[in-house]
Design an enzyme around this catalytic site. Sequence first.
Site, PDB file in Angstrom:
ATOM      1  N   ASP A 170      17.612  12.857 -36.774  1.00 43.68           N
ATOM      2  CA  ASP A 170      18.529  11.912 -36.138  1.00 43.68           C
ATOM      3  C   ASP A 170      19.825  12.646 -35.789  1.00 43.68           C
ATOM      4  OD1 ASP A 170      19.840   9.370 -35.394  1.00 43.68           O
ATOM      5  OD2 ASP A 170      18.104   8.486 -36.390  1.00 43.68           O
ATOM      6  N   GLU A 190      17.484   3.716 -28.339  1.00 46.22           N
ATOM      7  CA  GLU A 190      18.920   3.925 -28.144  1.00 46.22           C
ATOM      8  C   GLU A 190      19.234   5.259 -27.458  1.00 46.22           C
ATOM      9  OE1 GLU A 190      20.676   1.176 -31.679  1.00 46.22           O
ATOM     10  OE2 GLU A 190      20.061   3.164 -32.300  1.00 46.22           O
ATOM     11  N   HIS A 199      19.153  10.000 -30.234  1.00 48.08           N
ATOM     12  CA  HIS A 199      19.274  10.341 -31.669  1.00 48.08           C
ATOM     13  C   HIS A 199      18.921  11.808 -31.894  1.00 48.08           C
ATOM     14  CE1 HIS A 199      20.216   6.339 -33.162  1.00 48.08           C
ATOM     15  NE2 HIS A 199      19.334   5.861 -32.304  1.00 48.08           N
TER      16      HIS A 199
HETATM   17  C1  ACM Z   1      16.393   1.483 -34.360  1.00 46.24           C
HETATM   18  O1  ACM Z   1      16.768   0.690 -35.209  1.00 46.24           O
HETATM   19  N1  ACM Z   1      17.284   2.161 -33.636  1.00 46.24           N
HETATM   20  C2  ACM Z   1      14.990   1.703 -34.086  1.00 46.24           C
END
Ligand code: ACM
Length: 480
Positions: free
Chosen positions: A122, A249, A185
């Site tokens: 991440d 995201e 991420h």
């Molecule tokens: C997430 O909670 N961004 C998958």
Amino acid sequence: MLNILPKPKSLVYGYGTVGDDYVVTLKPELPEEGYRLILNEKGIEIQYSTEKGKFYAAETLDQIASQCETLPCVTVEDEPKYPYRGFMIDCARHFFTVEELKKQINVMAELKLNKFHWHLTDDQGWRLEIKKYPLLTEKGSVRSSTRGDKKEIKGFYTAAEVKEIVNFCADRFIEVIPEIDMPGHFTAAIASYPDLSCHGKPMKVSERFGIHKDIACAGKDETINFCKDVLSEVAELFPSEYVHLGGDEAPKLNWYECNDCRKRMEKHSLADEKALQGWFTNEMVAHLASLGKKAVVWNDGVSENLDKTAVMQYWKQSSSTNKELLVEAGRGRQMIFSPFFYFYFDYPHGMTPLKKTFNYKVPSEIEKNVKGLEGTLWTEYVPDVNKLELMAYPRLFALADKAWAYDDDYTDFLVRLDVFAEFITDKFPIAVTVKPNPSFLKGKKDTLLFFLNILDRDTIKVARELRLDKRIAAKRRRKG
Ligand code: ACM
Ligand code: ZN
């Protein structure tokens, strides 16, 4: 009265005392994970068709034995509702040791959960050793500070440790699904190899949480090759059928400005950046397929052009959710359900009480596309294993019951939960102190504090920038 968790499909009491025989009988007609457990005057018989069924029968027998001084005569016929019953732990935001993970995996096995989704990368840390790209762990696994606390957080899993977890899970019939989140991420990867982004500027492993605008460049061949190389090593480390590609995201602010991304869109006649993400993910899906694997993608990373074989993990609920689910079901897409208001166990108990988790209903129109359910534990605000257990339990028990059992009677679940909680008290002395259904007022307070904590200065600043991303995306959609 026996209390089994997750609840078996049927449990019928008999009469008499259980005899001394112990036999296991292969019954190929039984379902793959199903079993029949017969306790009668002859003794104990386990009927099964695969080793999985035999294992689950033994788990049920253990629960029965732990509740009575002498075994009662009873016949249990059982099989799970869903083939996918998962638990995700985020080891990127905070690091958990192999031993800490094994403790949770043991509970998963007792709950008849069968997928351990391991969130390994991440913005705030890269936690998997990749031989071809050593900087990923040399640099990417170290975060100097978190929201200004100046405390270093680091750690990664070596290939040997991965093997240890994979084998430990395999002994319990749990598949380990690694997640390598891309193109979003991705800051820890970019901090290790800056050329992976569109702009190539040096970056730090992120010291804040929330959404990050620097993502993998989908235009550069080098970035595509890097991601494929990583997945090749991942495929060797993990025997699972699935690899999770994240996809959530991923703001497109850099992609709008990037010549390489624009060229890629032109070359492949991609209408917008969402389609570019679809193209990027398809490259990875095809690469995984060449390695004998399938992909899972979070629902906000699913686009119209995404390969139909990619499984969608549904987390992001919105006003257009039902439409989105119907569209994807219409495409024949398989789904895993983790709706965040219900199955995110890092949310305070006051915000997502046990009852709310238990009472969630998968929309009936798309039920046939649903492979199963997964509880997730994100760890931005979960710095250690005590907090992890405090958040995960007992909500994971509700998730496990829903994923296995056909019955959805909450009152009955609570009775069974009580007995099960006693059974695990010594393992989770902290988690059993949780009040799983706080009062209305406590719920409101927990929710408010949770959101106030998330909103620090940096996050608010980035959220402002990201509004532009949303506006541009909306404009593109209108034009399209
Ligand atoms: C997430 O909670 N961004 C998958
Ligand atoms: Zn780019």
